[in-house]
Scaffold this motif. Structure first.
Motif, PDB file in Angstrom:
ATOM      1  N   UNK A   1       6.341   1.947 -60.213  1.00  0.00           N
ATOM      2  CA  UNK A   1       7.025   2.812 -61.001  1.00  0.00           C
ATOM      3  C   UNK A   1       6.095   4.015 -61.559  1.00  0.00           C
ATOM      4  N   UNK A   2       6.559   4.912 -61.879  1.00  0.00           N
ATOM      5  CA  UNK A   2       5.859   6.040 -62.579  1.00  0.00           C
ATOM      6  C   UNK A   2       6.336   6.104 -63.969  1.00  0.00           C
ATOM      7  N   UNK A   3       5.501   6.638 -64.947  1.00  0.00           N
ATOM      8  CA  UNK A   3       5.839   6.831 -66.389  1.00  0.00           C
ATOM      9  C   UNK A   3       4.782   7.202 -67.099  1.00  0.00           C
ATOM     10  N   UNK A   4       4.992   7.330 -68.401  1.00  0.00           N
ATOM     11  CA  UNK A   4       4.099   8.055 -69.375  1.00  0.00           C
ATOM     12  C   UNK A   4       3.758   6.985 -70.498  1.00  0.00           C
ATOM     13  N   UNK A   5       2.550   7.067 -71.103  1.00  0.00           N
ATOM     14  CA  UNK A   5       2.086   6.295 -72.195  1.00  0.00           C
ATOM     15  C   UNK A   5       1.430   7.125 -73.122  1.00  0.00           C
ATOM     16  N   UNK A   6       2.256   7.301 -74.403  1.00  0.00           N
ATOM     17  CA  UNK A   6       1.772   8.035 -75.524  1.00  0.00           C
ATOM     18  C   UNK A   6       1.193   6.978 -76.634  1.00  0.00           C
ATOM     19  N   UNK A   7      -0.101   7.353 -77.011  1.00  0.00           N
ATOM     20  CA  UNK A   7      -0.653   6.585 -78.197  1.00  0.00           C
ATOM     21  C   UNK A   7      -1.490   7.436 -79.062  1.00  0.00           C
ATOM     22  N   UNK A   8      -1.225   7.048 -80.325  1.00  0.00           N
ATOM     23  CA  UNK A   8      -1.884   7.546 -81.501  1.00  0.00           C
ATOM     24  C   UNK A   8      -2.590   6.448 -82.547  1.00  0.00           C
ATOM     25  N   UNK A   9      -3.731   6.906 -82.867  1.00  0.00           N
ATOM     26  CA  UNK A   9      -4.330   5.963 -83.882  1.00  0.00           C
ATOM     27  C   UNK A   9      -5.217   6.952 -85.087  1.00  0.00           C
TER      28      UNK A   9
END
Length: 202
Positions: free
Chosen positions: A48-56
């Motif tokens: 599968x294809x997707x996105x991963x958005x992170x913030x710290x």
């Protein structure tokens, strides 16, 4: 793909031996494209294809808060998954270039699936995550990151422990290209994207 993942992880483990110089920051935004491979009950691996958005964000010299949204779409089996995570972490810097960290989080997952002839369904669950890891920057534009991540889901009473290996390449003082693998569980994930630092000049 799995052989490539294991080879990448083994090769990356040798990089930290010669790394030194720069400053590690825990204040950043990260956006990545993901390629996932999961084991299914049908006996075949699905991608599968997707996105991963992170913030710290580093709120104190040894304390950071973070959040994450990851979504993936598996077309062959018409499956969509979503993970939302938020937590707090602590870190200890051995020097400006070497750091260990411990993150704890709460999370929620959502799954929607449509199987021809069998119908559609959805499920959601919540739980917690624990991650312990190591980061190191060298005098070249590279950064190395290694972590062991554990996730436990409450309703399904399942848990999983995985390893994550990543390399970053500095384009500017704050912007880095990012590439990494997660492996060891039912789902293998390759990520490629960018990370932008908000705090320390890396």
């Amino acid at each position: 793909m799995k052989r490539f993942v294991y080879g990448f992880a083994a090769a990356a483990a040798f990089f930290p031996m010669s790394w030194a110089q720069a400053q590690i920051s825990y204040s950043f935004l990260e956006s990545t494209l993901t390629v996932s491979e999961i084991d299914t009950s049908f006996g075949e691996d699905e991608r599968g294809i997707g996105v991963d958005l992170r913030g710290s964000y580093e709120i104190m010299p040894i304390l950071q808060v973070f959040g994450r949204i990851r979504a993936a779409d598996f077309d062959d089996i018409d499956l969509q998954t979503t993970l939302i995570e938020a937590g707090v972490g602590t870190h200890y810097d051995f020097s400006d270039t070497k750091s260990v960290f411990l993150n704890v989080s709460v999370l929620t997952t959502d799954l929607d699936i449509d199987i021809p002839g069998l119908g559609s369904g959805s499920a959601d669950d919540d739980g917690y995550g624990v991650s312990i890891g190591y980061r190191e920057i060298n005098h070249t534009p590279m950064e190395f990151r290694l972590s062991i991540d554990h996730v436990t889901l409450n309703d399904s009473d399942t848990s999983e422990t995985t390893m994550d290996v990543a390399l970053m390449y500095r384009l500017t003082q704050r912007l880095k290209l990012f590439g990494g693998f997660q492996f060891g569980g039912d789902e293998g994930i390759f990520r490629a994207g960018v990370r932008y630092y908000l705090g320390n000049d890396n």
